[in-house]
Design a protein around this motif. Structure first.
Motif, PDB file in Angstrom:
ATOM      1  N   SER A 469       0.826  -1.210   0.000  1.00 21.31           N
ATOM      2  CA  SER A 469       0.000   0.000   0.000  1.00 21.31           C
ATOM      3  C   SER A 469       0.854   1.252   0.000  1.00 21.31           C
ATOM      4  O   SER A 469       0.528   2.249  -0.660  1.00 21.31           O
ATOM      5  CB  SER A 469      -0.929  -0.007   1.215  1.00 21.31           C
ATOM      6  N   THR A 471       3.876   1.520  -1.261  1.00 19.05           N
ATOM      7  CA  THR A 471       4.461   1.651  -2.602  1.00 19.05           C
ATOM      8  C   THR A 471       3.455   2.242  -3.577  1.00 19.05           C
ATOM      9  O   THR A 471       3.794   3.096  -4.412  1.00 19.05           O
ATOM     10  CB  THR A 471       4.944   0.279  -3.095  1.00 19.05           C
ATOM     11  N   ASP A 472       2.197   1.805  -3.463  1.00 22.74           N
ATOM     12  CA  ASP A 472       1.153   2.363  -4.322  1.00 22.74           C
ATOM     13  C   ASP A 472       0.965   3.848  -4.041  1.00 22.74           C
ATOM     14  O   ASP A 472       0.776   4.649  -4.973  1.00 22.74           O
ATOM     15  CB  ASP A 472      -0.156   1.610  -4.083  1.00 22.74           C
ATOM     16  N   THR A 476       2.231   5.338  -7.351  1.00 21.25           N
ATOM     17  CA  THR A 476       1.091   5.305  -8.276  1.00 21.25           C
ATOM     18  C   THR A 476      -0.014   6.285  -7.906  1.00 21.25           C
ATOM     19  O   THR A 476      -0.228   7.300  -8.571  1.00 21.25           O
ATOM     20  CB  THR A 476       0.521   3.873  -8.342  1.00 21.25           C
ATOM     21  N   SER A 477      -0.734   6.002  -6.805  1.00 15.81           N
ATOM     22  CA  SER A 477      -1.945   6.772  -6.499  1.00 15.81           C
ATOM     23  C   SER A 477      -1.654   8.173  -6.005  1.00 15.81           C
ATOM     24  O   SER A 477      -2.414   9.110  -6.257  1.00 15.81           O
ATOM     25  CB  SER A 477      -2.783   6.030  -5.460  1.00 15.81           C
TER      26      SER A 477
END
Length: 726
Positions: A469, A471-472, A476-477
């Motif tokens: 989570s 890393t995301d 990413t997010s």
């Protein structure tokens, strides 16, 4: 070995261990020992005898398993299931608690020790397992080997019971009598250890074996020696008498109850920021006049890959306040703040100002980092005063010279979960590469995470802190909760070698002398341990500064009214003492680094150089004797041998001449030959040659080497470690 032999030996072991366990009467009293410890020993012996009664070698293992099972069942029935633990509970969990806590409670307590599930279970396991080992020894080795575990039980019980009003001598006499009775029961069968599994142990020897009375006497003397030495040296242990009285709340090494109805404190803080945003509640009130901008609540240093937790232990806060390890941190100002917690505050933690030094008005405990917990594990409904040291820097210039703290005890603060992704490691390295100093690097990482496109998810209840989570969030997010940003920053800083922890605290912003703090004021932010200034907060979340995360700011002392010109200028009491100029710190650091380098080098030189010095001195003394013409060198060899043997505790008689040693057939060959050559050098008319002198010194070196070999340990240590005198 027949069934009867197994039973007789097992009964003998039981008697011996019962006698050894009698010393626990000094610790618990008569009733617990006779009603709880003794039945476990008896049942252990019965279980072993039943499992081994077949009289075959392979059945010793079966007997051990039956005895072990009997021990566990008896410990549960007579301990955990029938007696309350220190919290007043009865149940199977008390048995497992006793495995860990029992001996700790006994050692911390004065005599008599508390009779509860933990202590009784611990004593049961010690005596029962010792008995089981004695049963195995008595049917495997010589019967006298069973004296060893019985002696261990007696000595441990005597050490734990120091401070008792009952003297140890009667219990030592009981132990000796039990050993003598056990020897009378043990058969005189031969022992055959090299037989196949399933075969009979051995046949009973009906004829009396010679020397049995001597062996019985030797074992009895060994038991007497154990009892006397233990009774004499036992009081030196002082285990049971120097501890403070037993405290059911454990003033020392206490671990608070951090159960928050299934939530950890970090997840709970996130729920307050999101779910309770429209329905906040009062957490506590804080009174001044010296109220910092934010206070700590719970500090977490351990990250397991999913959640944060604290594994520290807490000790009672004494009259001297909270002890700190190391010197007082620089750049701090002392203050005092009052707290009154509401009824809805969960958990054991008490809100406290930065670096608390003392707590008054409420029984409390603190860990080494000065996290405060309530004495009764309930933080709600408490009124107390906290003295503290707040970080107060008049100039931010010293931050350019700080470095991450590098001490062994901070290993946990650098631990990363297994499989920590390289993406986060490289992200931190790239963000920090734009700066050159450690503090600037950390600020750069926090600035990247707190700036667009990163944003805080105010309406999200998803607070997953696992590595995937995070890393995301970072890659990413780019959207997450304050706790996720703080965790990501802490872990990425760890990946670059910085010790970090996660703080759950509250913002106390305002100007009133009394301020009410609500659940929506909760904060989650990371801190990094840096030299000179200690734990420094950072704000990596997009709304951290707006929420009130207490980042480092320049401290401005309060203005003082100018006094009349005719009166002397008063000294402000609340202004911190000016700190030394930061420019001198590198000199101090250089001095400390030089000292840290010189001391190990000096120690290494001492360790290596001292043996060299001793050997050089020995060679020098030898060389002083080995001078002159051949006759003088031979006489010097004789004097060297006399001096050296005297130093090694094997002195030659002063009244005996070399001729006497040469004529004595009991003299060792090398010494006899050297004595004969010395007699020739001293009294014979012919002149010895250089080869004769060399041979004499060869003989002398051989005599000295033999003397060193046969010398006592103390003499050998003196020979190798102390320089020789002539």
């Amino acid at each position: 070995m027949t069934r009867m032999d197994v039973v007789r030996r097992t009964v003998a072991v039981g008697i011996m261990c019962l006698g050894a366990t009698a010393v626990f009467i000094r610790l618990f009293g008569y009733i617990p020992v006779f009603s709880r410890l003794y039945p476990v020993i008896i049942l252990c012996c019965v279980g072993y005898a039943l499992g081994t009664a077949g009289g075959q070698r392979v059945q010793r293992g079966l007997g051990a398993l039956v005895g072990l099972l009997t021990t566990v069942i008896a410990s549960v029935v007579l301990g955990a299931m029938t007696i309350q633990n220190q919290d007043g509970n009865v149940g199977l969990s008390s048995f497992f608690g006793g495995l860990v806590e029992g001996f700790g409670i006994i050692i911390r307590a004065v005599v008599p020790a508390p009779v509860n599930a933990e202590t009784i279970t611990a004593a049961m396991l010690l005596t029962a397992y010792g008995t089981l080992v004695a049963c195995l020894l008595v049917t495997t080795f010589v019967p006298a080997a069973s004296l060893v575990p019985a002696s261990v039980i007696f000595i441990v019980g005597l050490m734990l019971s120091q401070g008792s009003a009952l003297p140890p001598i009667p219990f030592a006499a009981v132990f000796i009598a039990a050993v003598v009775a056990a020897l009378a029961l043990m058969p005189a069968a031969k022992q055959q250890n090299r037989i196949e599994d399933g075969a009979e142990f051995a046949d009973v020897e009906t004829a009396k074996r010679p020397g049995r009375p001597l062996r019985v006497g030797m074992v009895s003397m060994a038991a007497l020696l154990v009892a006397v030495v233990a009774a004499a040296l036992g009081p030196m242990a002082q285990i049971g008498s120097i501890r403070p009285p037993f405290d059911p709340h454990q003033k020392d090494n206490f671990r608070p109850d951090t159960d928050l109805d299934g939530d950890d404190v970090v997840s709970l803080a996130t729920k307050w920021q999101t779910l309770r945003r429209e329905d906040p509640f009062e957490v506590f009130t804080v009174t001044g006049p010296e109220i910092p901008g934010a206070v700590n609540w719970a500090i977490n240093a351990k990250y397991d890959g999913v959640t944060w937790s604290s594994l520290t232990t807490f000790d009672q806060i004494g009259e001297d306040g909270i002890p700190y390890e190391g010197p007082k941190p620089r750049f701090t100002i002392d203050g005092s703040t009052g707290f009154e917690t509401g009824e809805l505050l969960p958990g054991p933690w008490l809100p406290a100002s930065y670096r608390p030094t003392n707590v008054t008005g409420q029984v409390a405990r603190a860990d080494r980092e000065a996290t405060i917990v309530a004495g009764d594990d309930k933080g709600a409904g408490k009124t107390y005063q906290v003295d503290f040291r707040a970080l107060a820097m008049r100039s931010l210039a010293p931050l350019a010279t700080v470095r991450p703290v590098d001490r062994p005890e901070f290993g946990t603060l650098r631990e990363l979960p297994a499989g920590f992704p390289l993406e986060l490691r490289y992200f931190a390295q790239s963000a920090m590469s734009t700066q050159s100093t450690p503090y600037a690097k950390l600020e750069a990482l926090a600035d990247v995470l707190s700036a667009p496109p990163y944003q805080e998810a105010n309406d999200s209840i998803d607070n997953a802190l696992d590595v995937a989570s995070l890393t995301d969030l970072v890659i990413t997010s780019k959207e997450g909760t304050q706790a996720q940003y703080a965790t990501a920053f802490a872990l990425m800083a760890r990946s670059q070698g910085y010790p970090t922890r996660l703080v759950v605290g509250f913002s106390t912003r305002g100007k009133a002398a009394t301020r009410t703090v609500k659940s929506t004021d909760v904060l989650v932010y990371p801190e990094v341990e840096l030299t000179k200034v200690g734990w420094v907060p950072f704000a990596p979340g997009p709304r951290d500064l707006a929420r009130g995360v207490p980042v480092v700011q320049r401290f401005k002392p309060p203005k003082q009214d100018k006094p009349p010109k005719e009166s002397p200028s008063p000294t402000p009491t609340e202004e911190p003492t000016p700190t030394p100029s930061p420019t001198k710190e590198p000199e101090q650091t250089e001095t400390r680094s030089l000292t840290a380098l010189v001391l190990p080098v000096a120690g290494l030189l001492l360790v290596v150089g001292w043996p060299v010095l001793v050997a050089w001195r020995r060679r020098r003394v030898r060389g002083r004797y080995c001078t002159g013409d051949p006759d003088e060198r031979v006489e010097g060899a004789w004097r060297y041998v006399r001096t050296t043997r005297k130093r090694l505790g094997q002195a030659l008689a002063d009244t005996s001449s070399p001729a006497a040693y040469a004529a004595d057939p009991a003299t060792e060959r090398g010494l006899s030959s050297l004595a004969a050559m010395t007699e020739t050098a001293m009294y014979a008319p012919e002149q010895l040659t250089d080869s004769d002198a060399d041979q004499a010194w060869t003989l002398a070196d051989g005599v000295v080497a033999a003397a060193v070999k046969h010398a006592s340990w103390s003499r050998k240590l003196r020979w190798w470690l102390l320089p020789q005198r002539r």
